[in-house]
Design an enzyme around this catalytic site. Structure first.
Site, PDB file in Angstrom:
ATOM      1  N   GLU A   1     -10.508  -0.596  -2.499  1.00 24.20           N
ATOM      2  CA  GLU A   1     -10.273   0.701  -1.832  1.00 24.20           C
ATOM      3  C   GLU A   1     -11.201   1.914  -2.419  1.00 24.20           C
ATOM      4  O   GLU A   1     -10.803   2.301  -3.629  1.00 24.20           O
ATOM      5  CB  GLU A   1      -8.827   1.275  -1.735  1.00 24.20           C
ATOM      6  CG  GLU A   1      -8.501   0.811  -0.338  1.00 24.20           C
ATOM      7  CD  GLU A   1      -7.045   1.490   0.216  1.00 24.20           C
ATOM      8  OE1 GLU A   1      -7.069   2.514   0.159  1.00 24.20           O
ATOM      9  OE2 GLU A   1      -6.126   0.619   0.336  1.00 24.20           O
ATOM     10  N   ARG A   2     -12.069   2.518  -1.513  1.00 23.26           N
ATOM     11  CA  ARG A   2     -12.657   3.629  -2.044  1.00 23.26           C
ATOM     12  C   ARG A   2     -11.520   4.748  -2.285  1.00 23.26           C
ATOM     13  O   ARG A   2     -10.537   4.718  -1.279  1.00 23.26           O
ATOM     14  CB  ARG A   2     -13.558   4.074  -0.984  1.00 23.26           C
ATOM     15  CG  ARG A   2     -14.324   5.148  -0.814  1.00 23.26           C
ATOM     16  CD  ARG A   2     -15.097   5.419   0.333  1.00 23.26           C
ATOM     17  NE  ARG A   2     -14.373   5.794   1.528  1.00 23.26           N
ATOM     18  CZ  ARG A   2     -14.890   6.555   2.724  1.00 23.26           C
ATOM     19  NH1 ARG A   2     -16.258   6.879   2.691  1.00 23.26           N
ATOM     20  NH2 ARG A   2     -14.287   6.811   3.740  1.00 23.26           N
TER      21      ARG A   2
ATOM     22  N   CYS B   1      -4.399  -3.076   2.673  1.00 22.48           N
ATOM     23  CA  CYS B   1      -5.038  -2.135   3.560  1.00 22.48           C
ATOM     24  C   CYS B   1      -5.349  -2.278   4.702  1.00 22.48           C
ATOM     25  O   CYS B   1      -5.895  -3.122   5.399  1.00 22.48           O
ATOM     26  CB  CYS B   1      -6.685  -2.020   2.881  1.00 22.48           C
ATOM     27  SG  CYS B   1      -7.619  -0.638   3.633  1.00 22.48           S
ATOM     28  N   GLY B   2      -4.621  -1.331   5.651  1.00 24.96           N
ATOM     29  CA  GLY B   2      -4.655  -1.558   7.199  1.00 24.96           C
ATOM     30  C   GLY B   2      -5.954  -1.390   7.964  1.00 24.96           C
ATOM     31  O   GLY B   2      -6.116  -2.281   8.748  1.00 24.96           O
ATOM     32  N   THR B   3      -6.601  -0.444   7.588  1.00 22.69           N
ATOM     33  CA  THR B   3      -8.011  -0.410   8.494  1.00 22.69           C
ATOM     34  C   THR B   3      -8.770  -1.446   7.960  1.00 22.69           C
ATOM     35  O   THR B   3      -9.550  -2.017   8.441  1.00 22.69           O
ATOM     36  CB  THR B   3      -8.811   0.813   8.093  1.00 22.69           C
ATOM     37  OG1 THR B   3      -8.760   1.219   6.723  1.00 22.69           O
ATOM     38  CG2 THR B   3      -7.947   1.741   8.902  1.00 22.69           C
TER      39      THR B   3
ATOM     40  N   ASN C   1     -15.116   0.787   1.589  1.00 23.37           N
ATOM     41  CA  ASN C   1     -14.019  -0.165   1.275  1.00 23.37           C
ATOM     42  C   ASN C   1     -14.485  -1.544   1.284  1.00 23.37           C
ATOM     43  O   ASN C   1     -15.590  -1.817   2.157  1.00 23.37           O
ATOM     44  CB  ASN C   1     -12.687   0.138   2.129  1.00 23.37           C
ATOM     45  CG  ASN C   1     -12.076   1.436   2.165  1.00 23.37           C
ATOM     46  OD1 ASN C   1     -11.786   2.002   1.082  1.00 23.37           O
ATOM     47  ND2 ASN C   1     -12.533   2.131   3.120  1.00 23.37           N
TER      48      ASN C   1
ATOM     49  N   ASN D   1       0.987  -1.384   0.126  1.00 21.16           N
ATOM     50  CA  ASN D   1      -0.049  -0.099   0.042  1.00 21.16           C
ATOM     51  C   ASN D   1       1.055   1.247   0.113  1.00 21.16           C
ATOM     52  O   ASN D   1       1.615   1.305   0.974  1.00 21.16           O
ATOM     53  CB  ASN D   1      -0.798  -0.064   1.243  1.00 21.16           C
ATOM     54  CG  ASN D   1      -2.199   0.569   1.274  1.00 21.16           C
ATOM     55  OD1 ASN D   1      -2.902   0.874   2.156  1.00 21.16           O
ATOM     56  ND2 ASN D   1      -2.645   1.073   0.025  1.00 21.16           N
TER      57      ASN D   1
ATOM     58  N   CYS E   1      -6.152   5.821   7.521  1.00 22.13           N
ATOM     59  CA  CYS E   1      -5.427   4.842   6.725  1.00 22.13           C
ATOM     60  C   CYS E   1      -4.591   4.347   7.835  1.00 22.13           C
ATOM     61  O   CYS E   1      -3.483   4.856   8.037  1.00 22.13           O
ATOM     62  CB  CYS E   1      -4.783   5.589   5.684  1.00 22.13           C
ATOM     63  SG  CYS E   1      -3.688   4.682   4.528  1.00 22.13           S
ATOM     64  N   GLY E   2      -4.645   3.074   7.744  1.00 22.29           N
ATOM     65  CA  GLY E   2      -3.861   2.233   8.930  1.00 22.29           C
ATOM     66  C   GLY E   2      -2.483   1.931   8.088  1.00 22.29           C
ATOM     67  O   GLY E   2      -1.553   2.270   9.055  1.00 22.29           O
TER      68      GLY E   2
END
Ligand SMILES: N[C@@H](CCC[C@H](N)C(=O)O)C(=O)O
Length: 257
Positions: A188-189, A198-200, A170, A13, A74-75
Site C-alpha cells: 500500500e502506497r 486492501c479493500g479497493t 498500490n 487492515n 479506502c474500501g
C-alpha cells in the site's frame, strides 16, 4: 486535551477511528496523524479515519494514510466507518455517505458490511499487469507462488517506478486458487509496506481477473493475509458497475491519547 479514539480492523487492515462531528480534530497536522498511526510511538494503524457530519448524507468519511497525508478511497476503511456509524447510533443497518471519490451506499447484514464502490470505466491491460482506479489506483499483477514472494521489495519497486513515479500506485500480487477464489497480497502506497488486506485492492483484483478472462464469475472471494473478502459486480459497456465489497469490520478497542 485528551483525544478519544476507537480502533477498528477489516480483515487486518486497521484504522484509528475518530468521531469528528464536533470538529475537534486538526486535519492539517500531518505529523500528529502519522504519530497516531505509528506502531511503536503511537496507537498503530494503517490509516486514520474521521467520521464527520454531512448536510444531506448520513455522514462524511475523511481518510488519511499512515504517513499522515489525506489520500484517495479506502474500501476497508469504508466498511469500518459504516460499522462505527452504527455503533455511534448515526445509522441503523443502511447508510449513504460521502467519501473523497463520491457517494457510497452501505448495508450491515449478518455481521458483514457491504459497501458499494464507484463504477469502473477505465481499465488498462498491459503485458505484465492490469491498472485501474477503484477509488484508489491499483496495479494488479499475477504471481505463481504468493507465499514465497517478497511483496515489500517488489511492491515498492513498482510503486516508485514508471509510470507511477512520485504519485505512486498500490500494488497487488495475485494467484489463482480456483474460478471463484484468488489469493491477494498488497503493497500500500502511503503505508509504504504490505498490509494484511486492501479493500479497493481486492476490488481491482476481482475486476481484473474477470477482465482478462481468468474467471467468468461475478462473485469472487479474495483470500488476503487478514482473511477473506468478497466482491460482486456486473459487466457494463465500458467496464463494471454495481460493484460491492463485502466482509467483516470489527471494533478492537477504545482509548484516549
Ligand atoms: N487500505 C485501503 C486503501 C487506502 C488508500 C491507499 N493506501 C492509497 O493511498 O491509495 C483500502 O482498503 O482500500
Amino acid at each position: 486535551m485528551n483525544l478519544t479514539f476507537y480502533k477498528y480492523q477489516g480483515t487486518g487492515n486497521d484504522f484509528v477511528m475518530i468521531d469528528n462531528r464536533q470538529q475537534v480534530f486538526d486535519k492539517n497536522n500531518t505529523k500528529h496523524i502519522a504519530f497516531l498511526c505509528d506502531r511503536r510511538f503511537g496507537i498503530g494503524a494503517d490509516g486514520l479515519i474521521l467520521l464527520e457530519n454531512h448536510d444531506t448524507c448520513d455522514f462524511k468519511m475523511v481518510y488519511f494514510n499512515a504517513d499522515g497525508n489525506e489520500s484517495s478511497m479506502c474500501g476497508n476503511g469504508g466498511r469500518c466507518i459504516t460499522a462505527f456509524a452504527n455503533f455511534l447510533g448515526v445509522i441503523k443497518n443502511e447508510a449513504t455517505f460521502e467519501a473523497i471519490d463520491g457517494l457510497h451506499k452501505a448495508t450491515i447484514d449478518k455481521g458483514l458490511v457491504h459497501l458499494q464502490m464507484q463504477d469502473v470505466n477505465n481499465i488498462e491491460q498491459h503485458k505484465t499487469h492490469v491498472f485501474m482506479d477503484t477509488g484508489s489506483p491499483h496495479h494488479v499483477q499475477m504471481e505463481a507462488d504468493l507465499s514465497a514472494f517478497d511483496v515489500k521489495f517488489f511492491g515498492r519497486k513498482i510503486r516508485q517506478g514508471s509510470p507511477y513515479n512520485e504519485k505512486g500506485s498500490n500494488v497487488n500480487f495475485v494467484s489463482k486458487i480456483s474460478e471463484e477464489k484468488f489469493g491477494v497480497r498488497t503493497y500500500e502506497r502511503g503505508v509504504e509496506d504490505e498490509t494484511l488486506s486492501c479493500g479497493t485492492g481486492v476490488t481491482a483484483v476481482a475486476l481484473a481477473m474477470n477482465y482478462i478472462g481468468e474467471t467468468e464469475k461475478n462473485l469472487i472471494t479474495l483470500q488476503t493475509e487478514g482473511g477473506d473478502l468478497q466482491v460482486s459486480f456486473e459487466k457494463a459497456d465500458k467496464g463494471y458497475q454495481n460493484i460491492w465489497l463485502i466482509g467483516p469490520a470489527t471494533q478492537v478497542f477504545k482509548g484516549t491519547i
